[in-house]
Design a protein around this motif. Structure first.
Motif, mmCIF file in Angstrom:
data_model
loop_
_atom_site.group_PDB
_atom_site.id
_atom_site.type_symbol
_atom_site.label_atom_id
_atom_site.label_comp_id
_atom_site.label_asym_id
_atom_site.label_seq_id
_atom_site.Cartn_x
_atom_site.Cartn_y
_atom_site.Cartn_z
ATOM 1 N N HIS A 160 10.490 23.486 112.878
ATOM 2 C CA HIS A 160 10.160 23.718 111.469
ATOM 3 C C HIS A 160 10.599 25.123 111.043
ATOM 4 N N PRO A 161 11.883 25.460 111.143
ATOM 5 C CA PRO A 161 12.313 26.835 110.878
ATOM 6 C C PRO A 161 12.106 27.260 109.427
ATOM 7 N N ALA A 162 11.723 28.512 109.264
ATOM 8 C CA ALA A 162 11.548 29.123 107.945
ATOM 9 C C ALA A 162 11.908 30.599 108.065
ATOM 10 N N LEU A 163 12.358 31.166 106.975
ATOM 11 C CA LEU A 163 12.675 32.594 106.945
ATOM 12 C C LEU A 163 11.552 33.323 106.225
ATOM 13 N N GLY A 164 10.970 34.327 106.896
ATOM 14 C CA GLY A 164 9.933 35.143 106.281
ATOM 15 C C GLY A 164 10.554 36.240 105.433
ATOM 16 N N VAL A 174 10.062 30.709 103.663
ATOM 17 C CA VAL A 174 10.885 29.748 102.938
ATOM 18 C C VAL A 174 11.574 28.864 103.963
ATOM 19 N N LYS A 175 11.463 27.552 103.822
ATOM 20 C CA LYS A 175 12.086 26.627 104.759
ATOM 21 C C LYS A 175 13.591 26.853 104.807
ATOM 22 N N CYS A 176 14.174 26.658 105.995
ATOM 23 C CA CYS A 176 15.608 26.914 106.125
ATOM 24 C C CYS A 176 16.264 26.013 107.162
ATOM 25 N N PHE A 177 17.555 25.823 106.997
ATOM 26 C CA PHE A 177 18.428 25.250 108.017
ATOM 27 C C PHE A 177 19.041 26.394 108.803
ATOM 28 N N LEU A 178 19.268 26.164 110.091
ATOM 29 C CA LEU A 178 19.945 27.146 110.935
ATOM 30 C C LEU A 178 21.218 26.527 111.485
ATOM 31 N N LEU A 179 22.302 27.298 111.473
ATOM 32 C CA LEU A 179 23.585 26.851 112.006
ATOM 33 C C LEU A 179 24.101 27.885 112.995
ATOM 34 N N GLY A 180 24.283 27.458 114.240
ATOM 35 C CA GLY A 180 24.791 28.361 115.261
ATOM 36 C C GLY A 180 25.534 27.592 116.333
ATOM 37 N N LYS A 181 25.442 28.071 117.558
ATOM 38 C CA LYS A 181 26.136 27.458 118.682
ATOM 39 C C LYS A 181 25.169 27.201 119.831
ATOM 40 N N TRP A 182 25.463 26.167 120.595
ATOM 41 C CA TRP A 182 24.765 25.883 121.848
ATOM 42 C C TRP A 182 25.793 25.330 122.832
ATOM 43 N N GLY A 184 28.810 26.085 123.338
ATOM 44 C CA GLY A 184 30.101 25.864 122.716
ATOM 45 C C GLY A 184 30.124 24.822 121.619
ATOM 46 N N LYS A 185 29.015 24.157 121.362
ATOM 47 C CA LYS A 185 28.930 23.135 120.322
ATOM 48 C C LYS A 185 28.261 23.721 119.080
ATOM 49 N N ASP A 186 28.605 23.177 117.916
ATOM 50 C CA ASP A 186 27.860 23.543 116.715
ATOM 51 C C ASP A 186 26.451 22.975 116.818
ATOM 52 N N LEU A 187 25.456 23.803 116.537
ATOM 53 C CA LEU A 187 24.053 23.392 116.589
ATOM 54 C C LEU A 187 23.419 23.615 115.223
ATOM 55 N N ILE A 188 22.848 22.548 114.678
ATOM 56 C CA ILE A 188 22.127 22.635 113.408
ATOM 57 C C ILE A 188 20.663 22.322 113.672
ATOM 58 N N GLN A 189 19.793 23.222 113.242
ATOM 59 C CA GLN A 189 18.357 22.920 113.272
ATOM 60 C C GLN A 189 17.889 22.727 111.840
ATOM 61 N N ILE A 190 17.237 21.566 111.597
ATOM 62 C CA ILE A 190 16.809 21.221 110.248
ATOM 63 C C ILE A 190 15.359 21.636 110.031
ATOM 64 N N PRO A 207 10.772 30.462 118.736
ATOM 65 C CA PRO A 207 10.904 29.005 118.638
ATOM 66 C C PRO A 207 10.534 28.325 119.947
ATOM 67 N N LEU A 208 10.139 27.051 119.855
ATOM 68 C CA LEU A 208 9.716 26.297 121.033
ATOM 69 C C LEU A 208 10.839 25.467 121.641
ATOM 70 N N SER A 209 11.816 25.074 120.822
ATOM 71 C CA SER A 209 12.879 24.205 121.335
ATOM 72 C C SER A 209 13.707 24.915 122.393
ATOM 73 N N PRO A 210 13.952 24.260 123.536
ATOM 74 C CA PRO A 210 14.811 24.892 124.556
ATOM 75 C C PRO A 210 16.240 25.090 124.066
ATOM 76 N N PHE A 211 16.682 24.334 123.074
ATOM 77 C CA PHE A 211 18.007 24.576 122.498
ATOM 78 C C PHE A 211 18.084 25.955 121.851
ATOM 79 N N MET A 212 16.931 26.460 121.403
ATOM 80 C CA MET A 212 16.885 27.736 120.696
ATOM 81 C C MET A 212 16.485 28.889 121.612
ATOM 82 N N ASN A 213 16.424 28.623 122.906
ATOM 83 C CA ASN A 213 16.114 29.667 123.881
ATOM 84 C C ASN A 213 17.374 30.469 124.174
ATOM 85 N N GLN A 214 17.786 31.272 123.231
ATOM 86 C CA GLN A 214 19.026 32.032 123.301
ATOM 87 C C GLN A 214 18.957 33.145 122.260
ATOM 88 N N ASP A 215 19.968 34.003 122.261
ATOM 89 C CA ASP A 215 20.082 35.020 121.219
ATOM 90 C C ASP A 215 20.445 34.313 119.914
#
Length: 242
Positions: A160-164, A174-182, A184-190, A207-215
Motif C-alpha cells: 500500500h505505498p504512499a508518499l508522505g 498520498v497514495k502512489c505507484f512506484l516504478l523501479g527495478k528488481w 534487471g526487470k521493471d518492477l511496478i508496485q501499485i 516496506p514488507l514485500s521482499p521485492f522491495m528489500n533493496q535500495d
C-alpha cells in the motif's frame, strides 16, 4: 499517464493496453467490520467509494480482463458477513463489464476459494501475461515460478505505498505507484484500492514485500490525488529533502 510502453495509470488502477487488462488490488473489503469489532466506530463507506472510483475508470477504457492483485477481502481466518456481501456484489459489478476475471491470492485471501468457485472466477497464486512477459503476484513473497524469471515486467501490491508530504506541522500521505527495478526487470508496485487508510510512507516506513528489500532511491513515484496523477520524480529526491 503512461509509465512504461503500453502501461498506463488510471486513478488507482493500472491498464496494460495491448493485453486489454485492468489491474488493481488491496481493497480489503470488510475492513470496517473488523474496526467496528475493535471499538473503532467508523461508517461502512469504502465499498461505495471503490465502486465510484472504478466506474470512472471504466468510463475511460474498455478492458477485456480484470486482474485483482490480492487482498480482495480483509479478514484472515473467516469470511465475515460484510465481506461475503461486498465481495459477491463487487464481483457482480465486474462481471457486468468484463468476461475474464482473475483473482491473485494475497496474504489475506486464505479462504477466498469458495467465493471464486461460486462465481466461476479464476483463482491463482500468480498470473503471467505471456504476450508482454508481465508477471503479476501479490508481493508478500517471491514465488518459485519459472514465469517470474522469464518476465520483463513484474507487478506487485501488498505494501500500500504512499508518499508522505510534509508541511510545517504534519505529514500527509498520498497514495502512489512506484516504478523501479528488481533483478534487471521493471518492477511496478501499485497502491491499494482502499479508502480507509492511505498506506505506508515510502520515505519513513520500511516496506514488507521482499521485492522491495533493496535500495529504493532509484524508484520513480507517481502520486494519485483527486483522480489526478503527479510525477514526483525519484525517491532519492525526497530523501535529500528530509
Amino acid at each position: 499517464m503512461q509509465i512504461l510502453s503500453g502501461v498506463y495509470i488510471y486513478g488507482l488502477t493500472l491498464y496494460i493496453e495491448d493485453e486489454k487488462t485492468l489491474l488493481f488490488g488491496d481493497m480489503h473489503l470488510g475492513y470496517e467490520e473488523e474496526l467496528n469489532q475493535m471499538g473503532y466506530l467508523i461508517p461502512r463507506f469504502q465499498y461505495d467509494e471503490i465502486i465510484n472510483h472504478l466506474t470512472k475508470v471504466f468510463s475511460h477504457i474498455a478492458p477485456e480482463r480484470v486482474v485483482i492483485c490480492g487482498d480482495l477481502k480483509h479478514e484472515f481466518g473467516r469470511i465475515s458477513e460484510q465481506e461475503w456481501n461486498e465481495v459477491m456484489n463487487f464481483l457482480s459489478f465486474i462481471e457486468r463489464r468484463v468476461d475474464d476475471i482473475v483473482l491473485i491470492k494475497g496474504n489475506h485471501d486464505t479462504i477466498l476459494g469458495p467465493i471464486a468457485t461460486k462465481r466461476n472466477v479464476k483463482f491463482f497464486s500468480n498470473y503471467y501475461l505471456s504476450g508482454r512477459k508481465i508477471f503479476i503476484t501479490h508481493g508478500h513473497l517471491i514465488p518459485e515460478d519459472p514465469d517470474l524469471y522469464k518476465a520483463k515486467i513484474v507487478i506487485i501490491g501488498h505494501d500500500h505505498p504512499a508518499l508522505g508530504i510534509r508541511d510545517e506541522l504534519r505529514v500527509e500521505k498520498v497514495k502512489c505507484f512506484l516504478l523501479g527495478k528488481w533483478r534487471g526487470k521493471d518492477l511496478i508496485q501499485i497502491p491499494s484500492l482502499n479508502f480507509v487508510t492511505e498506506g505506508i510512507d515510502i520515505i519513513r516506513e520500511k516496506p514488507l514485500s521482499p521485492f522491495m528489500n533493496q535500495d529504493l532511491s532509484h524508484f520513480r513515484v507517481y502520486c494519485i490525488e483527486n483522480d489526478e496523477i503527479f510525477d514526483f520524480g525519484r525517491i532519492s529526491t525526497h530523501l535529500e529533502s528530509e
